[in-house]
Design a protein around this motif. Sequence first.
Motif, short mmCIF file in Angstrom:
data_model
loop_
_atom_site.label_atom_id
_atom_site.label_comp_id
_atom_site.label_asym_id
_atom_site.label_seq_id
_atom_site.Cartn_x
_atom_site.Cartn_y
_atom_site.Cartn_z
N ASP A 177 1.48 3.83 -8.79
CA ASP A 177 2.11 3.51 -7.51
C ASP A 177 2.58 2.06 -7.46
O ASP A 177 3.62 1.74 -6.91
CB ASP A 177 1.18 3.82 -6.34
CG ASP A 177 -0.06 2.93 -6.31
OD1 ASP A 177 -0.58 2.62 -7.39
OD2 ASP A 177 -0.50 2.55 -5.20
N ARG A 237 8.22 10.32 0.87
CA ARG A 237 7.42 10.95 -0.18
C ARG A 237 8.29 11.77 -1.12
O ARG A 237 8.17 11.68 -2.34
CB ARG A 237 6.36 11.84 0.48
CG ARG A 237 5.39 12.51 -0.46
CD ARG A 237 4.42 13.37 0.32
NE ARG A 237 5.07 14.54 0.90
CZ ARG A 237 4.70 15.10 2.05
NH1 ARG A 237 3.71 14.61 2.75
NH2 ARG A 237 5.34 16.18 2.50
N ARG A 240 0.22 4.18 -0.69
CA ARG A 240 -0.39 5.42 -0.20
C ARG A 240 0.24 5.83 1.13
O ARG A 240 0.27 7.01 1.48
CB ARG A 240 -1.90 5.24 -0.01
CG ARG A 240 -2.68 4.99 -1.30
CD ARG A 240 -4.13 4.67 -0.97
NE ARG A 240 -4.93 4.37 -2.15
CZ ARG A 240 -5.01 3.18 -2.72
NH1 ARG A 240 -4.31 2.17 -2.23
NH2 ARG A 240 -5.76 2.99 -3.78
N THR A 249 -6.68 5.08 -7.70
CA THR A 249 -6.58 6.23 -6.83
C THR A 249 -5.17 6.36 -6.25
O THR A 249 -4.78 7.43 -5.78
CB THR A 249 -7.58 6.14 -5.65
OG1 THR A 249 -7.29 4.94 -4.90
CG2 THR A 249 -9.00 6.12 -6.11
N GLY A 250 -4.44 5.25 -6.27
CA GLY A 250 -3.17 5.21 -5.57
C GLY A 250 -2.12 6.20 -6.04
O GLY A 250 -1.27 6.62 -5.25
N ASP A 306 0.85 -1.18 0.00
CA ASP A 306 0.00 0.00 0.00
C ASP A 306 0.89 1.24 0.00
O ASP A 306 1.26 1.76 1.06
CB ASP A 306 -0.93 0.01 1.21
CG ASP A 306 -1.86 1.22 1.22
OD1 ASP A 306 -1.86 1.99 0.22
OD2 ASP A 306 -2.57 1.42 2.22
#
Length: 215
Positions: A124, A50, A41, A76-77, A39
């Motif tokens: 992603d 990031r 995100r 959406t990732g 994940d």
Amino acid sequence: MENLARILAEKLLNISAIKLQPLNPFTWASGWNSPIYTDNRKTLSYPDVRSFIKIELCRLIMENFGEADAIAGVATGAIAQGALVADQLGLPYVYVRSTPKDHGLENLIEGNLKPGQKVVVVEDLISTGGSSLKAVEAIRAAGCEVVGMVAIFTYGFPVAVEAFKKAGVTLLTLSNYNAMLDAALKTNYICSEDIDTLREWRKDPANWTPRQVKE
């Protein structure tokens, strides 16, 4: 690049963006049993990770797709990371939905793409490649050229490699499954016996069953 891939894999493991549970597997939305869950995100909550990802994705784009004049994130990732990359590069940005919005203008692509633009797609995670290549189809249908795709991580499934080849899309990723295994073993996240399990899973993830714990 191999060193970068291991460094990023270690960062992803450290913040639990990648989790490994060979003896207590996850169940993916597809129904597959899996000893790994990713994940990315989560990287958005860690400024250092990031920014590391943003800078390295920008480097990949500048070095390999310098002709790009727009960036597209895949919902959406990759929406947020794509926006960060576009902002850093000073390029127009859109994101591509998995399905058209069910009201209003019923957009599939959010933002403004102009026919003829050269687009780099930001993802992603690459698993089978299906959702990523749907985004490519949408961008091409809008009259634009997809010059390539960049992503944070790939499982490296043969089915995905073949799908990208068939679609004529160049895919570049910052990290990958093999680099992650190296990082996990180096940091004692897993043991050598787990490596065999994780490698076996990737050979046939759809039909993999977890090994039984010996009493």
